[in-house]
Design a protein around this motif. Sequence first.
Motif, short mmCIF file in Angstrom:
data_model
loop_
_atom_site.label_atom_id
_atom_site.label_comp_id
_atom_site.label_asym_id
_atom_site.label_seq_id
_atom_site.Cartn_x
_atom_site.Cartn_y
_atom_site.Cartn_z
N PRO A 13 0.98 -1.22 -0.16
CA PRO A 13 0.01 0.04 -0.04
C PRO A 13 0.67 1.29 0.17
N SER A 14 1.96 1.45 0.59
CA SER A 14 2.77 2.35 0.73
C SER A 14 3.42 3.03 -0.84
N SER A 29 -7.63 9.58 -2.76
CA SER A 29 -7.68 8.29 -2.19
C SER A 29 -7.70 7.12 -3.39
N TRP A 91 -0.80 -6.63 2.28
CA TRP A 91 -1.73 -5.54 2.10
C TRP A 91 -2.61 -5.98 3.23
N TYR A 102 -7.69 3.78 0.82
CA TYR A 102 -6.17 4.04 1.18
C TYR A 102 -6.29 5.58 0.74
N VAL A 109 0.83 6.75 2.94
CA VAL A 109 -0.15 5.91 2.37
C VAL A 109 -0.75 4.83 3.44
N LYS A 110 -1.99 5.06 3.85
CA LYS A 110 -2.42 3.95 4.94
C LYS A 110 -3.95 3.98 4.54
N GLU A 111 -4.38 2.48 5.04
CA GLU A 111 -5.81 2.43 4.97
C GLU A 111 -6.70 3.23 5.86
#
Length: 131
Positions: A13-14, A29, A91, A102, A109-111
């Motif tokens: 995700p980052s 997002s 993930w 995200y 970048v985070k959920e």
Amino acid sequence: MPIIKDFTLPPSPSQLDIPQDSSPSNQTSAIIAFISGNDPVTQQPWCPDVRDALPHLDAAFAAPDAPAVAVISVGEKLVWKDPMNVYRTQWGINNIPALVRYQHVDGEVKETKRLIEGEILDKAKVQAFLA
């Protein structure tokens, strides 16, 4: 907005390419729907929860004002069941279907939101997710 079926998922995700600009004209997002792969015989998702959720996802993201969603297959059943599956390890996806947002939070970048399994069948929960 479109349902993107050919999205190339980065290793984690980052590494998602999400703009930090929070102006209304920029989508700040990334929304990803993690689903099962198709059964080779039926050509339908092997996961019954995914089969149930797909019409709800299609309806939610078909609206003209809906954001884009990338649809990612976690693979065949044996691949998904492997505890070292990249979707589990990189993930944090342990349930499918999973609808995940995200965003940039404190420069990373985070959920920021997640709906899983039967939650996706709840129209109010999906609308709240999209709001």
